[in-house]
Each structure stands twice: as structure tokens, then as C-alpha cells.
Design a protein around this motif. Structure first.
Motif, PDB file in Angstrom:
ATOM      1  N   UNK A 158       0.878  -1.172   0.000  1.00 34.19           N
ATOM      2  CA  UNK A 158       0.000   0.000   0.000  1.00 34.19           C
ATOM      3  C   UNK A 158       0.912   1.217   0.000  1.00 34.19           C
ATOM      4  N   UNK A 159       0.934   1.931  -1.110  1.00 34.18           N
ATOM      5  CA  UNK A 159       1.883   3.019  -1.319  1.00 34.18           C
ATOM      6  C   UNK A 159       1.248   4.376  -1.032  1.00 34.18           C
ATOM      7  N   UNK A 160       1.927   5.189  -0.221  1.00 28.45           N
ATOM      8  CA  UNK A 160       1.489   6.551   0.076  1.00 28.45           C
ATOM      9  C   UNK A 160       2.713   7.462   0.142  1.00 28.45           C
ATOM     10  N   UNK A 161       2.433   8.760   0.203  1.00 27.76           N
ATOM     11  CA  UNK A 161       3.482   9.755   0.385  1.00 27.76           C
ATOM     12  C   UNK A 161       2.936  10.829   1.310  1.00 27.76           C
ATOM     13  N   UNK A 162       3.821  11.440   2.101  1.00 27.03           N
ATOM     14  CA  UNK A 162       3.354  12.507   2.993  1.00 27.03           C
ATOM     15  C   UNK A 162       3.765  13.893   2.515  1.00 27.03           C
ATOM     16  N   UNK A 163       4.510  13.978   1.400  1.00 26.86           N
ATOM     17  CA  UNK A 163       4.940  15.301   0.977  1.00 26.86           C
ATOM     18  C   UNK A 163       4.784  15.545  -0.525  1.00 26.86           C
ATOM     19  N   UNK A 164       5.552  14.879  -1.345  1.00 27.43           N
ATOM     20  CA  UNK A 164       5.500  15.057  -2.797  1.00 27.43           C
ATOM     21  C   UNK A 164       5.343  13.698  -3.453  1.00 27.43           C
ATOM     22  N   UNK A 165       5.209  13.664  -4.765  1.00 24.75           N
ATOM     23  CA  UNK A 165       5.124  12.382  -5.473  1.00 24.75           C
ATOM     24  C   UNK A 165       6.500  11.712  -5.465  1.00 24.75           C
ATOM     25  N   UNK A 166       6.496  10.467  -5.022  1.00 23.39           N
ATOM     26  CA  UNK A 166       7.677   9.604  -5.099  1.00 23.39           C
ATOM     27  C   UNK A 166       7.286   8.428  -5.987  1.00 23.39           C
ATOM     28  N   UNK A 167       8.253   7.650  -6.403  1.00 26.86           N
ATOM     29  CA  UNK A 167       7.944   6.483  -7.220  1.00 26.86           C
ATOM     30  C   UNK A 167       8.653   5.263  -6.646  1.00 26.86           C
ATOM     31  N   UNK A 168       7.877   4.279  -6.237  1.00 31.67           N
ATOM     32  CA  UNK A 168       8.361   3.020  -5.664  1.00 31.67           C
ATOM     33  C   UNK A 168       8.830   2.144  -6.819  1.00 31.67           C
ATOM     34  N   UNK A 169      10.143   2.020  -6.957  1.00 30.41           N
ATOM     35  CA  UNK A 169      10.732   1.274  -8.070  1.00 30.41           C
ATOM     36  C   UNK A 169      11.640   0.193  -7.506  1.00 30.41           C
ATOM     37  N   UNK A 170      11.421  -1.052  -7.938  1.00 27.74           N
ATOM     38  CA  UNK A 170      12.280  -2.171  -7.566  1.00 27.74           C
ATOM     39  C   UNK A 170      12.774  -2.809  -8.865  1.00 27.74           C
ATOM     40  N   UNK A 219      14.775  -5.239  -9.534  1.00 31.60           N
ATOM     41  CA  UNK A 219      14.790  -6.699  -9.535  1.00 31.60           C
ATOM     42  C   UNK A 219      13.425  -7.334  -9.713  1.00 31.60           C
ATOM     43  N   UNK A 220      12.365  -6.609  -9.358  1.00 31.82           N
ATOM     44  CA  UNK A 220      11.000  -7.112  -9.533  1.00 31.82           C
ATOM     45  C   UNK A 220      10.374  -6.589 -10.820  1.00 31.82           C
ATOM     46  N   UNK A 221      11.061  -5.651 -11.464  1.00 31.52           N
ATOM     47  CA  UNK A 221      10.549  -5.006 -12.689  1.00 31.52           C
ATOM     48  C   UNK A 221       9.191  -4.348 -12.435  1.00 31.52           C
ATOM     49  N   UNK A 222       9.109  -3.602 -11.316  1.00 25.98           N
ATOM     50  CA  UNK A 222       7.877  -2.900 -10.979  1.00 25.98           C
ATOM     51  C   UNK A 222       8.182  -1.446 -10.633  1.00 25.98           C
ATOM     52  N   UNK A 223       7.221  -0.593 -10.898  1.00 30.18           N
ATOM     53  CA  UNK A 223       7.335   0.811 -10.526  1.00 30.18           C
ATOM     54  C   UNK A 223       5.928   1.393 -10.452  1.00 30.18           C
ATOM     55  N   UNK A 224       5.636   2.095  -9.366  1.00 28.99           N
ATOM     56  CA  UNK A 224       4.336   2.736  -9.200  1.00 28.99           C
ATOM     57  C   UNK A 224       4.513   3.948  -8.300  1.00 28.99           C
ATOM     58  N   UNK A 225       3.770   5.003  -8.594  1.00 33.77           N
ATOM     59  CA  UNK A 225       3.911   6.252  -7.846  1.00 33.77           C
ATOM     60  C   UNK A 225       3.295   6.186  -6.457  1.00 33.77           C
ATOM     61  N   UNK A 226       3.954   6.876  -5.521  1.00 32.68           N
ATOM     62  CA  UNK A 226       3.427   7.167  -4.193  1.00 32.68           C
ATOM     63  C   UNK A 226       2.920   8.601  -4.274  1.00 32.68           C
ATOM     64  N   UNK A 227       1.610   8.777  -4.128  1.00 31.69           N
ATOM     65  CA  UNK A 227       0.984  10.086  -4.326  1.00 31.69           C
ATOM     66  C   UNK A 227       0.415  10.587  -3.002  1.00 31.69           C
ATOM     67  N   UNK A 228       0.716  11.836  -2.624  1.00 32.63           N
ATOM     68  CA  UNK A 228       0.154  12.371  -1.382  1.00 32.63           C
ATOM     69  C   UNK A 228      -1.382  12.325  -1.409  1.00 32.63           C
TER      70      UNK A 228
END
Length: 119
Positions: A36-48, A50-59
Motif C-alpha cells: 500500500x503506497x502513500x506519500x506525505x509530501x510530494x510524489x515519489x515512485x516506488x521502483x524495484x 529486480x522485480x521489474x515494478x514501478x508505481x507512484x506514491x501520491x500524497x
């Protein structure tokens, strides 16, 4: 379920029992995990890589991502096993990384017990 909170310039991982890790993400092998991806300030992007995944963490929004690690590994030895921010989020963006350890179920439970004891 692992709650992943991005904030300038670090990651916080919260496990179902409320245990929190800010230094590494530890996952059991062969177990499906929901992030469950969240952010407390600005947009971040959860990128791994090795798993070939990426999804934004949006406030103000929770986004979800699923993964099933299929082999044991350590991000301190395999540079692809890391959480890295892939969204330019400020001056120290490049330091926003955390290693991932994929371990057996028994090692995972032992690690969680250590977190509980240290809390």
C-alpha cells in the motif's frame, strides 16, 4: 500487506503488526505481498529493478501493488534488490533507496520478532 510511505528522502515500511522498518524492506520468499503506497509530501515512485515494478506514491492517495518474490536474495549483494525513488523529488532524491532482503518464512518471522522486541 506492507504499507510503504515515501517522504523526503527516505522510505518507511510498516508491517501488519505495526512493526516499522526504515532501513530495509524484508520479505518472505514465495509469499504474495501487497504494498500500500502513500506519500506525505510530494510524489515519489516506488521502483524495484529486480522485480521489474514501478508505481507512484501520491500524497493523499493509496495505490496498491502486488509481488511474489520467488528467490532468496540480499540487496546488499544484489543491486537490483532495492527500493529506489524513480521520481525526481528534491535535492537528495538519489539517496532515497533501501535494500531488500528476501528470506525464508522462519527468518522473516524471526526478523519481525526482533523488530517487536526493539520497539
Amino acid at each position: 500487506v506492507v504499507a510503504v510511505q515515501g517522504q523526503r528522502w527516505s522510505w518507511q515500511f510498516t508491517y501488519p503488526g505495526g512493526e516499522v522498518s526504515t532501513t530495509e524492506l524484508v520479505l518472505p520468499v514465495d509469499q504474495r505481498v501487497r504494498f500500500d503506497l502513500t506519500s506525505i509530501d510530494v510524489i515519489h515512485s516506488f521502483w524495484v529493478p529486480g522485480f521489474r515494478i514501478k508505481l507512484d506514491n501520491v500524497p493523499g492517495r493509496t495505490t496498491q501493488l502486488y509481488v511474489t518474490p520467488d528467490k532468496i536474495g540480499d540487496g546488499n549483494e544484489d543491486p537490483t534488490l532495492r527500493v529506489q525513488c524513480a521520481e525526481l523529488c528534491g535535492a537528495q532524491h538519489t539517496t532515497m533507496a533501501a535494500p531488500i532482503r528476501i528470506v525464508t518464512e522462519a527468518e522473516f518471522e524471526e526478523w519481525l520478532a526482533t523488530l517487536r522486541k526493539d520497539a
